[in-house]
Design a protein around this motif. Structure first.
Motif, mmCIF file in Angstrom:
data_model
loop_
_atom_site.group_PDB
_atom_site.id
_atom_site.type_symbol
_atom_site.label_atom_id
_atom_site.label_comp_id
_atom_site.label_asym_id
_atom_site.label_seq_id
_atom_site.Cartn_x
_atom_site.Cartn_y
_atom_site.Cartn_z
ATOM 1 N N SER A 186 0.789 -1.221 0.000
ATOM 2 C CA SER A 186 0.000 0.000 0.000
ATOM 3 C C SER A 186 0.820 1.270 0.000
ATOM 4 C CB SER A 186 -0.933 0.011 1.221
ATOM 5 O OG SER A 186 -0.178 -0.160 2.408
ATOM 6 N N LEU A 187 2.126 1.200 0.200
ATOM 7 C CA LEU A 187 2.982 2.373 0.167
ATOM 8 C C LEU A 187 3.945 2.267 -1.006
ATOM 9 C CD1 LEU A 187 3.861 2.927 3.940
ATOM 10 C CD2 LEU A 187 2.109 4.074 2.572
ATOM 11 N N SER A 188 4.203 3.403 -1.625
ATOM 12 C CA SER A 188 5.112 3.408 -2.773
ATOM 13 C C SER A 188 6.557 3.279 -2.310
ATOM 14 C CB SER A 188 4.933 4.714 -3.551
ATOM 15 O OG SER A 188 5.351 5.818 -2.762
ATOM 16 N N LEU A 189 7.429 3.031 -3.283
ATOM 17 C CA LEU A 189 8.850 2.940 -2.978
ATOM 18 C C LEU A 189 9.359 4.239 -2.376
ATOM 19 C CD1 LEU A 189 11.561 1.468 -3.109
ATOM 20 C CD2 LEU A 189 11.803 2.315 -5.466
ATOM 21 N N ARG A 190 8.875 5.378 -2.882
ATOM 22 C CA ARG A 190 9.272 6.679 -2.347
ATOM 23 C C ARG A 190 8.839 6.843 -0.900
ATOM 24 N NH1 ARG A 190 12.863 10.597 -1.931
ATOM 25 N NH2 ARG A 190 11.892 12.641 -1.507
ATOM 26 N N ASP A 191 7.630 6.380 -0.579
ATOM 27 C CA ASP A 191 7.134 6.448 0.801
ATOM 28 C C ASP A 191 8.005 5.609 1.732
ATOM 29 O OD1 ASP A 191 5.113 8.096 0.005
ATOM 30 O OD2 ASP A 191 3.614 6.499 -0.154
#
Length: 325
Positions: free
Chosen positions: A15-20
């Motif tokens: 649910s979270l992007s790589l950037r997050d």
């Protein structure tokens, strides 16, 4: 710390992007570094200054040591799959549990001494160690139920089902909030008793005693803030854990950010509240007083060091005025 990182973990990769995740990793590393430096400073002070090696500060030393090791293992990123992954996960959980358990020992010691008027707390040191380290071991072993540690980014996240998440809550957050409630109750009773004793003493004495007691009351009132350290460090983690249990496929980035950031700063908060007391500051000032500082540095010194230099200069002026030559 695994508890901080894993509280924002679970189904993180879904649910979270790589950037997050990169942002969470950076926040965790920076906050844990501050905690490592703060707790390491208290440990160093205890080892260097013999006058601090009293029983009361020895308990603070054990707290700082737990925080230091928890922060250290929390900073270590990119662990290998297998043994090192498990080692990172369980050592951070172990020392983080030990940290908040040492705060209950400090609260118990103060309560037993002030409220119950017992003088046997030093005789209980072996029991304190058994309680803290033994409970931490048991909680860490139980926590392995339902867990499957896997390599994800900079941490060994626990990819768990509902059983593993429930066990994690039982072995970490349940005793954590139990410690918060116990600490709050203990400090409330200690502060109430000392406030009552001070009011009685002031009522039977003069105004001068009342003025002398004001600094002591300021220190007593500060004890009431100690339970707030754990509350501030783990409220967002608790909310995030409950949310992850209810909606495992939906992570809230800002909640995970607050979770990781505040939990990783617990060691820094503890080192400031418990460690940087008047005894530590006095020991540091006394060491600074032994050094002859250049004029450009003196304004930045603690008050006692500046006063000492001013007194030395006054003595020199006095001696010169008395010199017949």
């Amino acid at each position: 710390m695994v508890s901080a990182a894993q509280a924002a973990g679970g189904s993180l990769s879904l649910s979270l992007s790589l950037r997050d995740r990169e942002i969470l990793t950076s926040v965790n590393s920076v906050a844990s570094s501050f905690s490592l430096l703060g707790s390491g400073f208290i440990v160093l002070c205890y080892l260097l200054f013999k006058e601090l090696r009293k029983f009361s500060f020895k308990l603070v030393f054990y707290l700082a040591l737990s925080d230091m090791l928890c922060s250290f293992f929390n900073i270590i990123g990119d662990p290998s799959i297998g043994f090192f992954c498990y080692a990172q996960g369980y050592t951070t959980h172990f020392f983080c549990v030990a940290s908040f358990l040492w705060t209950t020992v400090i609260a118990f010691t103060l309560h037993r001494t002030v409220v119950r008027h017992k003088t046997d707390v030093e005789d209980l040191e072996a029991m304190f160690h058994l309680y803290v380290w033994g409970t931490s071991v048991v909680m860490t072993i139980i926590r392995s139920i339902g867990n499957d540690h896997r390599h994800l980014g900079a941490w060994c996240w626990s990819q768990t089902g509902r059983t593993g998440k429930a066990v994690h809550f039982i072995t970490f957050y349940a005793p954590l909030w139990g410690a918060i409630l116990y600490n709050g109750f203990s400090y409330f009773q200690v502060i109430r008793m000392l406030n009552n004793a001070t009011r009685m003493a002031v009522g039977m004495s003069d105004r001068a005693y009342h003025l002398d007691a004001r600094p002591d009351m300021k220190a007593l009132n500060r004890w009431g803030y100690y339970p707030l350290i754990l509350i501030g460090s783990w409220t967002f983690g608790t909310i995030n854990r409950i949310h992850d249990f209810i909606e495992p496929g939906h992570k809230i980035f800002w909640l995970s950010l607050l979770d990781v950031g505040t939990a990783a700063l617990m060691g820094l908060f503890n080192s400031i509240a418990y460690g940087l007391n008047s005894s530590v500051r006095r020991a540091i000032r006394e060491r600074l007083d032994l050094v002859t500082w250049p004029e450009t540095i003196r304004p930045w010194l603690p008050n006692s060091s500046r006063i000492r230099h001013q007194q030395q200069e006054s003595e020199l002026v006095s001696l010169k005025s008395q010199d017949p030559h």
